[in-house]
Scaffold this motif. Sequence first.
Motif, short mmCIF file in Angstrom:
data_model
loop_
_atom_site.label_atom_id
_atom_site.label_comp_id
_atom_site.label_asym_id
_atom_site.label_seq_id
_atom_site.Cartn_x
_atom_site.Cartn_y
_atom_site.Cartn_z
N VAL A 1 9.40 -19.56 -10.27
CA VAL A 1 9.57 -19.89 -11.69
C VAL A 1 11.01 -20.36 -11.88
CG1 VAL A 1 9.61 -19.03 -14.05
CG2 VAL A 1 7.87 -18.19 -12.46
N ASP A 2 11.16 -21.55 -12.43
CA ASP A 2 12.49 -22.07 -12.73
C ASP A 2 12.94 -21.48 -14.06
OD1 ASP A 2 14.72 -23.52 -13.54
OD2 ASP A 2 14.01 -25.36 -12.59
N PRO A 3 13.92 -20.58 -14.04
CA PRO A 3 14.33 -19.92 -15.29
C PRO A 3 14.94 -20.89 -16.30
CG PRO A 3 15.83 -19.35 -13.51
CD PRO A 3 14.71 -20.14 -12.88
N ASP A 4 15.43 -22.02 -15.84
CA ASP A 4 15.99 -23.00 -16.77
C ASP A 4 14.91 -23.73 -17.55
OD1 ASP A 4 18.60 -22.38 -16.02
OD2 ASP A 4 18.58 -23.85 -14.40
N LEU A 5 13.70 -23.80 -16.97
CA LEU A 5 12.59 -24.48 -17.64
C LEU A 5 11.71 -23.53 -18.43
CD1 LEU A 5 11.46 -27.00 -14.85
CD2 LEU A 5 12.82 -27.48 -16.89
N CYS A 6 11.58 -22.27 -17.97
CA CYS A 6 10.70 -21.30 -18.63
C CYS A 6 11.16 -21.04 -20.05
CB CYS A 6 10.70 -20.00 -17.83
SG CYS A 6 9.74 -18.67 -18.63
N TYR B 1 8.82 -13.73 -14.40
CA TYR B 1 9.38 -13.54 -13.07
C TYR B 1 8.27 -13.08 -12.13
CZ TYR B 1 12.48 -12.42 -9.29
OH TYR B 1 13.10 -12.41 -8.06
N PRO B 2 8.12 -13.72 -10.96
CA PRO B 2 7.03 -13.36 -10.04
C PRO B 2 7.38 -12.11 -9.22
CG PRO B 2 8.25 -15.23 -9.16
CD PRO B 2 8.87 -14.91 -10.50
N THR B 3 7.14 -10.95 -9.79
CA THR B 3 7.52 -9.71 -9.10
C THR B 3 6.53 -9.32 -8.01
OG1 THR B 3 6.47 -8.57 -10.94
CG2 THR B 3 8.86 -8.63 -10.94
N ARG B 4 5.29 -9.85 -8.07
CA ARG B 4 4.30 -9.51 -7.03
C ARG B 4 3.70 -10.79 -6.42
NH1 ARG B 4 4.29 -5.83 -11.02
NH2 ARG B 4 3.09 -7.22 -12.35
N GLU C 1 0.33 -22.79 -12.99
CA GLU C 1 0.86 -24.16 -13.03
C GLU C 1 0.17 -24.96 -14.12
OE1 GLU C 1 2.32 -25.48 -8.59
OE2 GLU C 1 0.23 -25.80 -9.10
N ALA C 2 -1.15 -24.78 -14.24
CA ALA C 2 -1.92 -25.57 -15.21
C ALA C 2 -1.55 -25.21 -16.65
CB ALA C 2 -3.40 -25.35 -14.97
N ALA D 1 7.39 -25.01 -15.39
CA ALA D 1 8.39 -24.12 -14.78
C ALA D 1 7.86 -23.42 -13.54
CB ALA D 1 8.83 -23.08 -15.82
N VAL D 2 6.52 -23.41 -13.34
CA VAL D 2 5.95 -22.68 -12.21
C VAL D 2 5.58 -23.64 -11.09
CG1 VAL D 2 4.25 -20.96 -11.50
CG2 VAL D 2 4.89 -21.15 -13.89
#
Length: 69
Positions: free
Chosen positions: A15-20, A42-45, A56-57, A63-64
């Motif tokens: 995940v791009d935090p600048d885009l999320c 945030y992808p914790t798992r 993504e969709a 951002a993903v």
Amino acid sequence: MPKQFRDFEVYLVHVDPDLCDGCEDCIKLCPAEVFDFSVKAYPTRPQNCLGCRTCEAVCKSKAVIITEI
Ligand code: SF4
Ligand code: SF4
């Protein structure tokens, strides 16, 4: 382990935090509970990822990024 010797898929979840923009859509719709949320997703798992690419969709901010490795 090289891909040709595995019988399962492995995915990188980025995940791009600048885009999320924090809409939480990926968190609500991911069937594998990959994401947690604290202002941004945030992808914790990431090890749970099924590669369905729903995140993504639904991500309007693009951002993903899911990458099969
Ligand atoms: S869907 Fe995209 S913009 Fe919304 S929280 Fe997830 S990564 Fe962020
Ligand atoms: S590809 Fe599917 S399982 Fe993987 S993080 Fe995205 S929504 Fe969740």
